[in-house]
Design an enzyme around this catalytic site. Structure first.
Site, short mmCIF file in Angstrom:
data_model
loop_
_atom_site.label_atom_id
_atom_site.label_comp_id
_atom_site.label_asym_id
_atom_site.label_seq_id
_atom_site.Cartn_x
_atom_site.Cartn_y
_atom_site.Cartn_z
N ASP A 193 13.63 -31.55 -7.64
CA ASP A 193 14.71 -32.48 -7.31
C ASP A 193 14.40 -33.03 -5.91
OD1 ASP A 193 17.00 -33.66 -6.34
OD2 ASP A 193 18.37 -32.17 -7.17
N LYS B 263 18.99 -41.05 -3.94
CA LYS B 263 19.43 -41.44 -2.59
C LYS B 263 18.65 -42.58 -1.92
CE LYS B 263 22.21 -37.56 -1.25
NZ LYS B 263 22.19 -36.46 -2.22
N PHE C 151 21.72 -27.89 -4.52
CA PHE C 151 22.69 -28.93 -4.89
C PHE C 151 22.00 -29.91 -5.82
CE2 PHE C 151 25.00 -32.88 -4.70
CZ PHE C 151 26.30 -32.44 -4.89
C1 LIG Z 1 22.78 -35.95 -3.43
C2 LIG Z 1 21.97 -35.07 -4.29
C3 LIG Z 1 22.16 -35.03 -5.68
C4 LIG Z 1 23.26 -35.81 -6.38
O1 LIG Z 1 23.11 -37.17 -6.25
P1 LIG Z 1 24.34 -38.14 -6.62
O2 LIG Z 1 23.77 -39.51 -6.50
O3 LIG Z 1 25.42 -37.85 -5.64
O4 LIG Z 1 24.75 -37.81 -8.00
C5 LIG Z 1 21.32 -34.22 -6.42
N1 LIG Z 1 20.37 -33.49 -5.84
C6 LIG Z 1 20.15 -33.52 -4.51
C7 LIG Z 1 19.04 -32.71 -3.92
C8 LIG Z 1 20.95 -34.30 -3.69
O5 LIG Z 1 20.77 -34.29 -2.36
#
Ligand SMILES: *Cc1c(COP(=O)(O)O)cnc(C)c1O
Length: 417
Positions: A238, A267, A153
């Site tokens: 990420d 986050k 994600f």
């Molecule tokens: C939540 C998340 C995103 C996206 O972040 P947003 O602030 O919702 O755009 C991207 N990568 C990972 C691993 C995430 O958990």
């Protein structure tokens, strides 16, 4: 514009006459993108939150792995108050001190050298990919493809929807931007097979959060790093969910003995204040003025909040505490697994933990917990996830485990096959 006026008058009347029914109003006003729990949260303190009827909840969703310091932590609130009285927004044309202090703190505590601040996770990943493409253009004969993993994600923008290896997020929006190749997670050979002269980088999560708290083998990231070095392509992590202490070290990569060339954060970085960032090693810092930008990104208000968050986390060795509370809570959950046959697996690291069931009861589990005052995330139809504030105590972990045990005891006979 009589129509618009009418709508506005109706809305105002509705607001006045139905101020008690926020949820009904919300369902009429918002685009329909999420199924919400029937709770309107109005206040929070530490690991606790309260709804508009005064009911209290232990919050193990934590703003979706965001509220590192819990709700309204004094360190965060003071920083926001002070900065709000001083300077809120200035534009990136000018130097501002909170952003510089935050950048320094991040550089000093990571293997990366330079940073760009933005407003969200998806935006951080977008920037990271633009940086990788620019790198490909200069150093890799215009290579532009990024390899990502199934089950990953990476966010909701169009490009990150393409990067995210999950069909359910992609199907409504095809055709998507190209240049993303999805391969199996935790399979180095699949990455190697997908790498070709068009590849400029590989982007992975150290643990797949949204995809199911999927943990790769211990040596997976090391092998990927080696492969990236061998091919001269960029190794991008990420850490939007795993970073900022969530897994028991400030960044998850520290536990795998690797160093990403580019890393993204969001986050937990601002403990609830919207801020994202991507960081790069010097060799990958290839932007020149005008090639990337943002209006709000890195403004003094959010950077002061993120600095206060980071500083608190580092000075109080919160990652070490996460390791301890995480193992403590994990042990409690493992005990529930022994006790209840419908619990098939408990997995995770630090305070990013999933519990899986042998059939699709996650919604019922989440609703029953809600009823008893515990907020949890339904991760999949057959799994729940815990991502509480990093500052929870063992007593709060006990309380969450007790509520789960009560729910399982009450509903156990129904859920046992
Ligand atoms: C939540 C998340 C995103 C996206 O972040 P947003 O602030 O919702 O755009 C991207 N990568 C990972 C691993 C995430 O958990």
């Amino acid at each position: 514009m009589p129509c618009l006026k009418k709508v506005k008058t109706n809305l105002k009347e509705r607001l006045l006459s139905q101020s008690n029914d926020w949820q009904e109003l919300a369902d009429k006003l918002f685009l329909n993108t999420v199924t919400r729990f029937p709770v309107t949260l109005v206040r929070g303190e530490g690991a606790w939150a309260w709804d508009d009827k005064g009911k209290q909840y232990l919050d193990f969703v934590g703003g979706w792995a965001v509220d590192s310091l819990g709700h309204c932590h004094p360190a965060l609130v003071n920083a926001l108050e002070e900065q709000a009285k001083t300077l809120i927004q200035a534009s990136n044309q000018f130097y501002t001190i909170p952003a510089i202090k935050l950048a320094q703190l991040l550089a000093e505590n990571s293997c990366l050298d330079r940073v760009f601040f933005c407003n969200s996770g998806a935006e951080a990943n977008e920037g990271a990919i633009k940086l990788a493409k620019k790198y490909g253009k200069i150093h890799l004969n215009s290579a532009y493809e990024i390899i990502t993993a199934y089950g990953s994600f990476h966010g909701r923008t169009l490009a990150m929807t393409a990067a995210t290896g999950q069909r359910k997020f992609q199907d409504p929006y095809t055709p998507l931007p190209d240049g993303f190749i999805n391969v199996e997670y935790n399979d180095v050979e699949a990455l190697q097979r997908a790498t070709n002269e068009k590849t400029c980088g590989i982007m992975l999560e150290p643990i797949q959060g949204e995809g199911g708290v999927n943990m790769p083998d211990d040596d997976y990231l090391k092998k990927v790093e080696n492969w990236c070095h061998e091919k001269g392509i960029l190794f991008i992590l990420d850490e939007i969910q795993t970073g900022i202490g969530r897994t028991g070290t400030l960044f998850a990569y520290e536990q795998c003995n690797v160093e990403p060339d580019i890393m993204t954060l969001a986050k937990g970085l601002g403990s609830g204040v919207p801020i994202g960032a991507f960081l790069a090693k010097e060799k990958a810092s290839v932007f020149t003025p005008g090639e990337h930008g943002t209006t709000f990104g890195g403004n003094p208000l959010v950077c002061a909040a993120a600095y206060a968050t980071m500083k608190y986390i580092i000075d109080n060795d919160i990652p070490e505490k996460v390791k301890q509370t995480g193992s403590y809570f994990m042990a409690k959950l493992q005990r529930l697994k022994q006790q209840f046959s419908f619990v098939t697996e408990v997995r995770g690291k630090g305070l990013l933990i999933a519990m899986e069931f042998d059939h699709e009861i996650a919604q019922e589990v989440a609703m029953s917990c809600l009823d008893k005052g515990l907020l949890i995330n339904k991760l999949k139809p057959n799994a729940i996830r815990f991502m509480p504030p990093l500052i929870i105590t063992e007593k709060e972990a006990d309380e969450a485990a007790n509520i789960l045990e009560n729910v399982f005891t009450e509903k156990g006979s129904e859920w046992t096959k």
